[in-house]
Design an enzyme around this catalytic site. Structure first.
Site, PDB file in Angstrom:
ATOM      1  N   LYS A 299     -22.607   1.637   9.208  1.00 48.16           N
ATOM      2  CA  LYS A 299     -22.064   0.289   8.999  1.00 48.16           C
ATOM      3  C   LYS A 299     -23.085  -0.698   9.535  1.00 48.16           C
ATOM      4  O   LYS A 299     -23.935  -0.334  10.367  1.00 48.16           O
ATOM      5  CB  LYS A 299     -20.744   0.133   9.780  1.00 48.16           C
ATOM      6  CG  LYS A 299     -19.856  -0.973   9.277  1.00 48.16           C
ATOM      7  CD  LYS A 299     -18.991  -0.544   8.117  1.00 48.16           C
ATOM      8  CE  LYS A 299     -18.172  -1.683   7.584  1.00 48.16           C
ATOM      9  NZ  LYS A 299     -17.293  -1.255   6.487  1.00 48.16           N
TER      10      LYS A 299
ATOM     11  N   SER B   2     -14.440  -2.630  -7.510  1.00 48.41           N
ATOM     12  CA  SER B   2     -14.030  -1.372  -6.874  1.00 48.41           C
ATOM     13  C   SER B   2     -12.508  -1.270  -6.719  1.00 48.41           C
ATOM     14  O   SER B   2     -11.987  -0.213  -6.370  1.00 48.41           O
ATOM     15  CB  SER B   2     -14.694  -1.228  -5.502  1.00 48.41           C
ATOM     16  OG  SER B   2     -14.191  -2.229  -4.645  1.00 48.41           O
TER      17      SER B   2
ATOM     18  N   LEU C 162      -0.276  -8.667  -3.125  1.00 51.05           N
ATOM     19  CA  LEU C 162      -0.497  -8.499  -4.571  1.00 51.05           C
ATOM     20  C   LEU C 162      -1.864  -9.078  -4.923  1.00 51.05           C
ATOM     21  O   LEU C 162      -1.985  -9.970  -5.767  1.00 51.05           O
ATOM     22  CB  LEU C 162       0.612  -9.209  -5.363  1.00 51.05           C
ATOM     23  CG  LEU C 162       2.008  -8.613  -5.201  1.00 51.05           C
ATOM     24  CD1 LEU C 162       3.056  -9.546  -5.795  1.00 51.05           C
ATOM     25  CD2 LEU C 162       2.100  -7.230  -5.843  1.00 51.05           C
TER      26      LEU C 162
ATOM     27  N   VAL D  17      -6.011  -5.071  -5.391  1.00 49.83           N
ATOM     28  CA  VAL D  17      -5.486  -3.704  -5.434  1.00 49.83           C
ATOM     29  C   VAL D  17      -3.971  -3.716  -5.666  1.00 49.83           C
ATOM     30  O   VAL D  17      -3.462  -3.055  -6.583  1.00 49.83           O
ATOM     31  CB  VAL D  17      -5.803  -2.946  -4.116  1.00 49.83           C
ATOM     32  CG1 VAL D  17      -5.217  -1.538  -4.163  1.00 49.83           C
ATOM     33  CG2 VAL D  17      -7.306  -2.895  -3.863  1.00 49.83           C
ATOM     34  N   GLY D  18      -3.247  -4.464  -4.835  1.00 48.01           N
ATOM     35  CA  GLY D  18      -1.778  -4.453  -4.863  1.00 48.01           C
ATOM     36  C   GLY D  18      -1.225  -4.817  -6.234  1.00 48.01           C
ATOM     37  O   GLY D  18      -0.246  -4.218  -6.700  1.00 48.01           O
TER      38      GLY D  18
ATOM     39  N   ILE E 151       1.743 -14.102   0.448  1.00 52.51           N
ATOM     40  CA  ILE E 151       1.707 -15.524   0.813  1.00 52.51           C
ATOM     41  C   ILE E 151       1.210 -16.364  -0.360  1.00 52.51           C
ATOM     42  O   ILE E 151       1.175 -17.582  -0.278  1.00 52.51           O
ATOM     43  CB  ILE E 151       0.803 -15.745   2.051  1.00 52.51           C
ATOM     44  CG1 ILE E 151      -0.558 -15.068   1.841  1.00 52.51           C
ATOM     45  CG2 ILE E 151       1.480 -15.234   3.315  1.00 52.51           C
ATOM     46  CD1 ILE E 151      -1.593 -15.397   2.887  1.00 52.51           C
TER      47      ILE E 151
ATOM     48  N   ALA F 232      -4.249  -0.839   2.403  1.00 55.42           N
ATOM     49  CA  ALA F 232      -4.774  -1.641   3.517  1.00 55.42           C
ATOM     50  C   ALA F 232      -5.565  -0.760   4.479  1.00 55.42           C
ATOM     51  O   ALA F 232      -5.182   0.382   4.741  1.00 55.42           O
ATOM     52  CB  ALA F 232      -3.629  -2.339   4.235  1.00 55.42           C
TER      53      ALA F 232
HETATM   54  P1  NAD Z   1      -7.285  -9.123  -1.733  1.00 52.12           P
HETATM   55  O1  NAD Z   1      -7.858 -10.125  -0.794  1.00 52.12           O
HETATM   56  O2  NAD Z   1      -7.628  -9.213  -3.181  1.00 52.12           O
HETATM   57  O3  NAD Z   1      -5.677  -9.139  -1.646  1.00 52.12           O
HETATM   58  C1  NAD Z   1      -4.975  -9.267  -0.467  1.00 52.12           C
HETATM   59  C2  NAD Z   1      -3.613  -9.838  -0.817  1.00 52.12           C
HETATM   60  O4  NAD Z   1      -2.840  -9.870   0.377  1.00 52.12           O
HETATM   61  C3  NAD Z   1      -3.671 -11.270  -1.359  1.00 52.12           C
HETATM   62  O5  NAD Z   1      -2.837 -11.410  -2.492  1.00 52.12           O
HETATM   63  C4  NAD Z   1      -3.156 -12.104  -0.186  1.00 52.12           C
HETATM   64  O6  NAD Z   1      -2.513 -13.299  -0.594  1.00 52.12           O
HETATM   65  C5  NAD Z   1      -2.197 -11.125   0.460  1.00 52.12           C
HETATM   66  N1  NAD Z   1      -1.899 -11.453   1.853  1.00 52.12           N
HETATM   67  C6  NAD Z   1      -2.740 -11.915   2.810  1.00 52.12           C
HETATM   68  N2  NAD Z   1      -2.076 -12.113   3.953  1.00 52.12           N
HETATM   69  C7  NAD Z   1      -0.783 -11.751   3.718  1.00 52.12           C
HETATM   70  C8  NAD Z   1       0.387 -11.721   4.506  1.00 52.12           C
HETATM   71  N3  NAD Z   1       0.387 -12.144   5.776  1.00 52.12           N
HETATM   72  N4  NAD Z   1       1.529 -11.272   3.936  1.00 52.12           N
HETATM   73  C9  NAD Z   1       1.528 -10.867   2.637  1.00 52.12           C
HETATM   74  N5  NAD Z   1       0.462 -10.882   1.849  1.00 52.12           N
HETATM   75  C10 NAD Z   1      -0.683 -11.316   2.380  1.00 52.12           C
HETATM   76  O7  NAD Z   1      -7.675  -7.718  -1.129  1.00 52.12           O
HETATM   77  P2  NAD Z   1      -7.711  -6.314  -1.894  1.00 52.12           P
HETATM   78  O8  NAD Z   1      -9.078  -6.053  -2.365  1.00 52.12           O
HETATM   79  O9  NAD Z   1      -6.560  -6.229  -2.815  1.00 52.12           O
HETATM   80  O10 NAD Z   1      -7.480  -5.307  -0.659  1.00 52.12           O
HETATM   81  C11 NAD Z   1      -6.192  -5.145  -0.087  1.00 52.12           C
HETATM   82  C12 NAD Z   1      -6.308  -4.233   1.127  1.00 52.12           C
HETATM   83  O11 NAD Z   1      -6.879  -2.984   0.726  1.00 52.12           O
HETATM   84  C13 NAD Z   1      -7.222  -4.766   2.241  1.00 52.12           C
HETATM   85  O12 NAD Z   1      -6.732  -4.336   3.491  1.00 52.12           O
HETATM   86  C14 NAD Z   1      -8.547  -4.103   1.953  1.00 52.12           C
HETATM   87  O13 NAD Z   1      -9.346  -3.979   3.122  1.00 52.12           O
HETATM   88  C15 NAD Z   1      -8.080  -2.732   1.478  1.00 52.12           C
HETATM   89  N6  NAD Z   1      -9.055  -2.033   0.646  1.00 52.12           N
HETATM   90  C16 NAD Z   1      -9.492  -2.603  -0.515  1.00 52.12           C
HETATM   91  C17 NAD Z   1     -10.431  -1.921  -1.307  1.00 52.12           C
HETATM   92  C18 NAD Z   1     -10.938  -2.509  -2.604  1.00 52.12           C
HETATM   93  O14 NAD Z   1     -11.618  -1.777  -3.350  1.00 52.12           O
HETATM   94  N7  NAD Z   1     -10.662  -3.764  -2.920  1.00 52.12           N
HETATM   95  C19 NAD Z   1     -10.911  -0.661  -0.897  1.00 52.12           C
HETATM   96  C20 NAD Z   1     -10.416  -0.098   0.285  1.00 52.12           C
HETATM   97  C21 NAD Z   1      -9.489  -0.802   1.043  1.00 52.12           C
END
Ligand code: NAD
Length: 367
Positions: free
Chosen positions: A78, A143, A178, A181-182, A201, A262
């Protein structure tokens, strides 16, 4: 505490300074048994260098386990750049690329919190040890697609263990987040006829999933954060924040399992035990969310979506293995996951020392 005491099991830590661009970075290589170290580059306003060092040591160690679980030929590393992400410059990332290049293939990096794929297009001018750049630059792109697939495989494996079927049709799932990923996970679950309780949020994301639900057999109900943690559901799917499984949330959780994307969902390791005591099956986050890592690791062979998705499917079997291990050893699933990874690294260590012994050249003196 001095740096060597802090390094514990780490192989190498490199402090990088370029006065011309004001770059101050730390690269930590934890373990290269499985291959060169791989890990993103995080840029943050750490209050002190010690804080940055602590973060990079912790995160690089986590990458060793994540790479082992994903069965990719990389070890754990890292890097952190100590500074304000608002003040980053292309020159800073070129300088960073030069430091990465100086490691001669021992460390591969790409984007993480505070950095973007575009930043690494600049680093790419100095080193080829970069992953996750945009598709236009030869990278593999978004990704979150394989990450979401991995979560869906994790849900299938967990459903198989708990309900004797991979199918989530008719199941209730509470989803936090959402985002990239969500949203993909939620859309797929709706297509399969699942019932979702969602919390975010971001109102735009909530509106989008409500309108998607109209075209499917599934249903969506928007809930508050408190309602999300108290609601009765089959699965809790955390796709937003880390540390979400803690002393406040675990006592209220009313689900059979936790499976989400997450990172670092357990606030502390013992929260994995607390879930087990409550009879909640926890799918270790770094196994479930490895799809993105699988994608960037695969870039070394050239981008290929089909190959990535095929490899992402292995998350299903890996998770089942971890569940079996946990049951056989009578330990929590997060501990079983760590043991699974350590065993894999140990096996490779033994194998490479066996082969290196066999292959060691016999030195002859030529006259
Ligand atoms: P993102 O930033 O696109 O989405 C995060 C979502 O969470 C957003 O819609 C945001 O509004 C919401 N959010 C933030 N704070 C919140 C709260 N207090 N309550 C409810 N919702 C809230 O991120 P992502 O890429 O979708 O990643 C989501 C999680 O998965 C993260 O923890 C990230 O580290 C992990 N992750 C992502 C990947 C990837 O490929 N994108 C890979 C491994 C792990």
């Amino acid at each position: 505490m001095d740096v060597f005491t802090q390094m514990t099991s780490h192989e190498q830590v490199v402090f990088c300074h370029d006065p011309d661009t004001d770059l101050r970075a730390i690269i930590a290589i934890h373990d290269t048994t499985l291959g060169p170290a791989l890990g993103g580059c995080r840029m943050r306003m750490y209050r002190t260098v010690e804080e940055g060092l602590e973060d990079v040591l912790r995160l690089s160690r986590g990458m060793t386990y994540k790479c082992a679980a994903a069965d990719v030929d990389f070890g754990g590393g890292k890097s952190v750049i100590i500074g304000d992400p608002q003040k980053k410059t292309p020159e800073m990332f070129r300088a960073f690329g030069q430091f990465v290049e100086s490691l001669n293939g021992r460390f591969y990096t790409g984007t993480d919190m505070g950095t973007t794929p575009e930043d690494f297009v600049h680093a790419l001018k100095e080193t080829s040890c970069i992953v996750g750049v945009p598709k236009a630059y030869g990278g593999s792109g978004d990704s979150s697609i394989p990450t979401a697939k991995g979560v869906l495989y994790g849900l299938e494996a967990t459903s198989e263990v708990l309900f004797g079927t991979k199918s989530v049709t008719g199941k209730t799932l509470s989803i936090q987040g959402l985002g990239k990923v969500g949203m993909k996970v939620a859309e797929s679950l709706l297509q399969q006829g699942a019932h979702l309780l969602v919390q975010d949020i971001n109102q735009t994301a909530l509106d989008a999933i409500l309108s998607k639900a109209k075209e499917t057999e599934g249903t969506v109900r928007v809930v508050t954060e408190d309602e999300l943690f108290e609601a009765e559901a089959d699965f809790f799917v955390p796709c937003a924040l880390g540390g979400i499984l803690n002393d406040d949330t675990i006592p209220t959780l009313n689900v059979r399992a936790v499976v989400g994307s997450a990172n670092n969902q357990l606030l502390e390791s013992w929260h994995g035990d607390a879930l087990r005591e409550k009879g909640i099956l926890y799918a270790p986050d770094y196994i479930v969310n490895a799809g993105g890592l699988i994608q960037v690791a695969d870039e070394l062979y050239g981008p290929n979506d089909e190959r990535v998705l095929q490899k992402t499917r292995t998350i299903y079997d890996t998770l089942l293995n971890v569940y079996r291990h946990a049951e056989a050893e009578n330990v929590s699933t997060h501990i079983a996951a760590d043991l699974y990874c350590e065993k894999r690294i140990e096996q490779r260590r033994k194998r490479s020392s066996f082969f290196s012994h066999q292959k060691r050249p016999k030195w002859t003196i030529r006259n």
